[in-house]
Design a protein around this motif. Structure first.
Motif, PDB file in Angstrom:
ATOM      1  N   THR A  88     -93.344 120.444  25.581  1.00  0.00           N
ATOM      2  CA  THR A  88     -94.124 119.353  24.990  1.00  0.00           C
ATOM      3  C   THR A  88     -95.493 119.174  25.629  1.00  0.00           C
ATOM      4  OG1 THR A  88     -93.275 117.641  26.485  1.00  0.00           O
ATOM      5  CG2 THR A  88     -91.999 118.085  24.472  1.00  0.00           C
ATOM      6  N   GLY A  89     -95.690 119.692  26.838  1.00  0.00           N
ATOM      7  CA  GLY A  89     -96.958 119.505  27.537  1.00  0.00           C
ATOM      8  C   GLY A  89     -97.053 118.188  28.276  1.00  0.00           C
ATOM      9  N   ALA A  90     -96.055 117.324  28.125  1.00  0.00           N
ATOM     10  CA  ALA A  90     -96.069 116.046  28.838  1.00  0.00           C
ATOM     11  C   ALA A  90     -95.865 116.280  30.330  1.00  0.00           C
ATOM     12  CB  ALA A  90     -94.972 115.131  28.294  1.00  0.00           C
ATOM     13  N   THR A  91     -96.397 115.382  31.145  1.00  0.00           N
ATOM     14  CA  THR A  91     -96.202 115.464  32.590  1.00  0.00           C
ATOM     15  C   THR A  91     -95.012 114.597  32.978  1.00  0.00           C
ATOM     16  OG1 THR A  91     -98.545 115.849  32.999  1.00  0.00           O
ATOM     17  CG2 THR A  91     -97.234 115.069  34.854  1.00  0.00           C
ATOM     18  N   ALA A  92     -94.043 115.215  33.603  1.00  0.00           N
ATOM     19  CA  ALA A  92     -92.822 114.514  33.988  1.00  0.00           C
ATOM     20  C   ALA A  92     -92.851 114.184  35.471  1.00  0.00           C
ATOM     21  CB  ALA A  92     -91.591 115.360  33.679  1.00  0.00           C
ATOM     22  N   ASP A  93     -92.638 112.927  35.778  1.00  0.00           N
ATOM     23  CA  ASP A  93     -92.495 112.486  37.157  1.00  0.00           C
ATOM     24  C   ASP A  93     -91.125 111.815  37.263  1.00  0.00           C
ATOM     25  OD1 ASP A  93     -92.554 111.402  39.683  1.00  0.00           O
ATOM     26  OD2 ASP A  93     -94.587 110.590  39.500  1.00  0.00           O
ATOM     27  N   VAL A  94     -90.181 112.525  37.852  1.00  0.00           N
ATOM     28  CA  VAL A  94     -88.811 112.007  37.966  1.00  0.00           C
ATOM     29  C   VAL A  94     -88.528 111.535  39.388  1.00  0.00           C
ATOM     30  CG1 VAL A  94     -87.866 113.286  36.021  1.00  0.00           C
ATOM     31  CG2 VAL A  94     -87.946 114.374  38.260  1.00  0.00           C
ATOM     32  N   SER A  95     -89.575 111.044  40.047  1.00  0.00           N
ATOM     33  CA  SER A  95     -89.413 110.560  41.413  1.00  0.00           C
ATOM     34  C   SER A  95     -88.475 109.374  41.492  1.00  0.00           C
ATOM     35  CB  SER A  95     -90.777 110.146  41.994  1.00  0.00           C
ATOM     36  OG  SER A  95     -91.637 111.238  42.080  1.00  0.00           O
ATOM     37  N   GLY A  96     -88.315 108.631  40.383  1.00  0.00           N
ATOM     38  CA  GLY A  96     -87.517 107.426  40.459  1.00  0.00           C
ATOM     39  C   GLY A  96     -88.221 106.417  41.336  1.00  0.00           C
ATOM     40  N   THR A  97     -87.474 105.772  42.212  1.00  0.00           N
ATOM     41  CA  THR A  97     -88.031 104.778  43.117  1.00  0.00           C
ATOM     42  C   THR A  97     -88.247 105.409  44.482  1.00  0.00           C
ATOM     43  OG1 THR A  97     -86.819 103.068  41.924  1.00  0.00           O
ATOM     44  CG2 THR A  97     -87.729 102.471  44.079  1.00  0.00           C
ATOM     45  N   ASP A  98     -89.472 105.833  44.738  1.00  0.00           N
ATOM     46  CA  ASP A  98     -89.850 106.386  46.046  1.00  0.00           C
ATOM     47  C   ASP A  98     -89.016 107.597  46.437  1.00  0.00           C
ATOM     48  OD1 ASP A  98     -91.817 104.389  46.497  1.00  0.00           O
ATOM     49  OD2 ASP A  98     -90.220 102.983  46.986  1.00  0.00           O
ATOM     50  N   VAL A  99     -88.728 108.482  45.490  1.00  0.00           N
ATOM     51  CA  VAL A  99     -87.972 109.697  45.808  1.00  0.00           C
ATOM     52  C   VAL A  99     -88.720 110.905  45.241  1.00  0.00           C
ATOM     53  CG1 VAL A  99     -85.699 110.777  45.811  1.00  0.00           C
ATOM     54  CG2 VAL A  99     -85.880 108.312  45.549  1.00  0.00           C
ATOM     55  N   PRO A 100     -89.844 111.281  45.821  1.00  0.00           N
ATOM     56  CA  PRO A 100     -90.667 112.335  45.228  1.00  0.00           C
ATOM     57  C   PRO A 100     -90.004 113.696  45.162  1.00  0.00           C
ATOM     58  CG  PRO A 100     -91.443 111.787  47.436  1.00  0.00           C
ATOM     59  CD  PRO A 100     -90.431 110.746  47.067  1.00  0.00           C
ATOM     60  N   GLY A 101     -88.982 113.941  45.961  1.00  0.00           N
ATOM     61  CA  GLY A 101     -88.350 115.260  45.986  1.00  0.00           C
ATOM     62  C   GLY A 101     -87.727 115.667  44.680  1.00  0.00           C
ATOM     63  N   SER A 102     -87.434 114.714  43.793  1.00  0.00           N
ATOM     64  CA  SER A 102     -86.795 115.065  42.529  1.00  0.00           C
ATOM     65  C   SER A 102     -87.693 115.894  41.628  1.00  0.00           C
ATOM     66  CB  SER A 102     -86.344 113.796  41.808  1.00  0.00           C
ATOM     67  OG  SER A 102     -85.316 113.148  42.536  1.00  0.00           O
TER      68      SER A 102
END
Length: 316
Positions: A88-102
């Motif tokens: 889709t070209g969308a940018t996904a940020d699945v960090s949740g709440t302060d969990v950037p490793g995801s």
């Protein structure tokens, strides 16, 4: 602690012998970025993979910097950057709440692109060619499911980004490694007692119970019966598509099927894309309950309308 982590990882899907290593000589090397350690690191860091010592499967160095400075930061993650989704070209940020490793997980656990997608509302007389037995969104569409991000051709009118709101504060690490969303400082060695952080990646009922305190069923993860319903719906959709010649289902396992290469009515192939994506996501709706249930319902409703075979009969 390191020995404990190694033992956990060796029993995980990534560390066990069933993980498929696909080196640079396989399929033109396109698989190596997720199926070799060197390829993953090179893709994440913008460098060139070095296979001179042989192809390595997933290991500690895939996700962590190891023996760089011989200090605590050696455990820093290979990448924490948001991920651009291929389909889709969308940018996904699945960090949740302060969990950037995801975001590291999302770089591979996303759908792969095809040259063309079937239109869900095309007339049944319109034919779509399935070019190969591997035609689908590939085997790791979890991030796309989590964020409801798929090409509009197969979304059955659902909006891109359709999500189950409260799970947007969750993350891959939160559920699959036991990292609670209350952790504000992503300081890897201090996350959990012993620092082992669940490297077998098996989600724990205790993590679900932090939010679903009184609603988890005795089976563990079947909140409000969503997983049971989705599981049954997937099997039923597979039987419908088999009746129409789109897939062949294993007689001993309703979840084991493969697509029939060749020409099919275009809306049937769109329903197949829903089927195979939910199957390969593997959460049976848990990753995004409202989206998955609505998507599956739409595909089954469309097949009921388009097919005269009794196997496709469906009443929502």
């Amino acid at each position: 602690t390191i020995v404990a982590i190694e033992q956990q990882f060796n029993l995980s899907p990534h560390g066990f012998g069933t993980f498929e290593v696909r080196g640079p000589s396989y399929a033109g090397g396109s698989c190596a970025a997720c199926h070799t350690s060197q390829g993953f690191v090179a893709n994440a860091t913008g460098t060139t993979a070095d296979y001179s010592a042989g192809v390595a499967s997933m290991n500690c160095r895939t996700c962590h910097e190891i023996h760089t400075t011989y200090e605590g930061q050696d455990f820093a993650l290979t990448t924490t950057a948001p991920v651009d989704l291929i389909v889709t070209g969308a940018t996904a940020d699945v960090s949740g709440t302060d969990v950037p490793g995801s975001n590291l997980c999302a770089s591979c656990h996303q759908a792969r692109g095809e040259s063309a997608y079937p239109q869900y509302d095309a007339p049944v007389t319109q034919i779509f060619n399935v070019p190969s037995s591997h035609y689908d969104f590939h085997h790791g569409p979890q991030t796309n499911v989590f964020q409801g991000q798929f090409p509009t051709e197969v979304l059955y009118g659902l909006p891109q980004g359709a999500t189950f709101g409260s799970h947007q504060g969750a993350s891959c690490l939160g559920c699959h490694m036991g990292l609670g969303s209350e952790v504000a400082d992503f300081n890897l060695p201090d996350l959990l007692p012993g620092g082992t952080l669940g490297h077998n990646y098996r989600p724990a009922e205790a993590v679900c119970n932090e939010c679903h305190t009184n609603d988890i069923t005795p089976e563990g993860f079947d909140h409000n019966g969503v997983r049971t319903a989705v599981d049954a719906g997937v099997v039923a959709l597979a039987q419908c598509l088999e009746a129409e010649g789109v897939v062949i289902v294993d007689p001993g396992d309703g979840h084991a099927f493969h697509v029939v290469v060749g020409d099919h009515p275009e809306p049937y192939v769109a329903a197949y894309m829903v089927l195979t994506t939910i199957e390969e996501d593997g959460s049976w709706g848990a990753h995004n309950p409202s989206f998955i249930t609505a998507w599956l319902d739409a595909a089954r409703t469309a097949m009921d309308a388009n097919s005269a075979d009794p196997a496709c009969d469906y009443t929502p």
